[in-house]
Design a protein around this motif. Structure first.
Motif, mmCIF file in Angstrom:
data_model
loop_
_atom_site.group_PDB
_atom_site.id
_atom_site.type_symbol
_atom_site.label_atom_id
_atom_site.label_comp_id
_atom_site.label_asym_id
_atom_site.label_seq_id
_atom_site.Cartn_x
_atom_site.Cartn_y
_atom_site.Cartn_z
ATOM 1 N N PRO A 108 22.698 51.236 20.592
ATOM 2 C CA PRO A 108 21.481 51.036 20.297
ATOM 3 C C PRO A 108 20.755 51.522 18.811
ATOM 4 O O PRO A 108 21.480 52.694 18.344
ATOM 5 N N ILE A 109 19.956 51.048 18.265
ATOM 6 C CA ILE A 109 19.806 51.227 16.639
ATOM 7 C C ILE A 109 18.129 51.916 17.408
ATOM 8 O O ILE A 109 16.736 52.054 17.755
ATOM 9 N N PHE A 130 21.652 54.862 13.990
ATOM 10 C CA PHE A 130 22.235 54.612 15.025
ATOM 11 C C PHE A 130 23.320 55.552 15.603
ATOM 12 O O PHE A 130 24.045 56.237 14.387
ATOM 13 N N ALA A 131 24.031 56.180 16.676
ATOM 14 C CA ALA A 131 24.628 57.024 16.984
ATOM 15 C C ALA A 131 24.912 58.512 16.251
ATOM 16 O O ALA A 131 25.644 58.663 16.053
ATOM 17 N N ILE A 177 29.833 48.456 14.641
ATOM 18 C CA ILE A 177 28.787 47.701 13.870
ATOM 19 C C ILE A 177 29.272 48.011 12.841
ATOM 20 O O ILE A 177 29.750 49.046 12.436
ATOM 21 N N TYR A 178 29.109 46.867 11.352
ATOM 22 C CA TYR A 178 29.111 46.770 10.397
ATOM 23 C C TYR A 178 28.136 47.090 9.184
ATOM 24 O O TYR A 178 26.989 46.123 9.397
ATOM 25 N N GLY A 179 29.167 47.928 7.551
ATOM 26 C CA GLY A 179 27.677 47.430 6.750
ATOM 27 C C GLY A 179 27.572 45.749 6.454
ATOM 28 O O GLY A 179 28.749 45.379 6.395
ATOM 29 N N TYR A 219 17.095 43.471 20.435
ATOM 30 C CA TYR A 219 18.129 43.935 20.283
ATOM 31 C C TYR A 219 18.883 44.667 21.648
ATOM 32 O O TYR A 219 19.803 45.101 22.195
ATOM 33 N N ASN A 220 18.245 45.797 20.727
ATOM 34 C CA ASN A 220 18.571 47.656 21.783
ATOM 35 C C ASN A 220 18.052 46.879 22.975
ATOM 36 O O ASN A 220 18.380 47.605 24.487
#
Length: 128
Positions: free
Chosen positions: A16-17, A27-28, A43-45, A110-111
């Motif tokens: 989750p963000i 996140f994380a 998760i990517y830039g 999203y979350n």
């Protein structure tokens, strides 16, 4: 002696963000400056060529993972901006429901969908 190695920003999992703003996301227990793609593979830039005029090329990684995505949330910054027809068509052809919204709304949605273990992805433009 080797110089500094710049690696593509990638977190190999779903998370989750936790926060957004100041030009990035948390996140994380990590932070990322810039925009993000949150996909089933991680998760990517993400740096779209022109955040005001998103194009199919900006979503290549999303299209590669289309089989695992049913819903794509597109955080378009502070304000909602519609997606160009070419993008909507590309996603529709792959049975992906695309939903543009402000980045804040995209983070919250999203979350929730991630917590429900839905086949969700998000492309979110960073806001200050």
């Amino acid at each position: 002696m080797a110089g500094i190695i710049i690696r593509e920003a990638h977190f190999p999992g779903r998370a989750p963000i936790e926060a957004y703003g100041n030009g990035g996301f948390r996140f994380a227990d990590m932070s990322h400056r810039g925009s993000l793609l949150c996909l089933p593979s991680g998760i990517y830039g993400w740096e779209p060529a022109d955040s005001a005029a998103l194009a199919v090329a900006d979503f290549e990684r999303v299209l590669e993972e289309a089989a695992d995505i049913q819903i794509l949330l597109v955080g378009t910054g502070r304000d909602l901006r519609p997606l160009p027809q070419a993008l909507r068509t590309a996603f529709r052809n792959l049975n992906i429901s695309s939903d543009p919204m402000s980045t804040g709304a995209a983070v919250r949605t999203y979350n929730v969908l991630l917590a429900e273990d839905r086949a969700v992805a998000a492309a979110m433009i960073a806001v200050d």
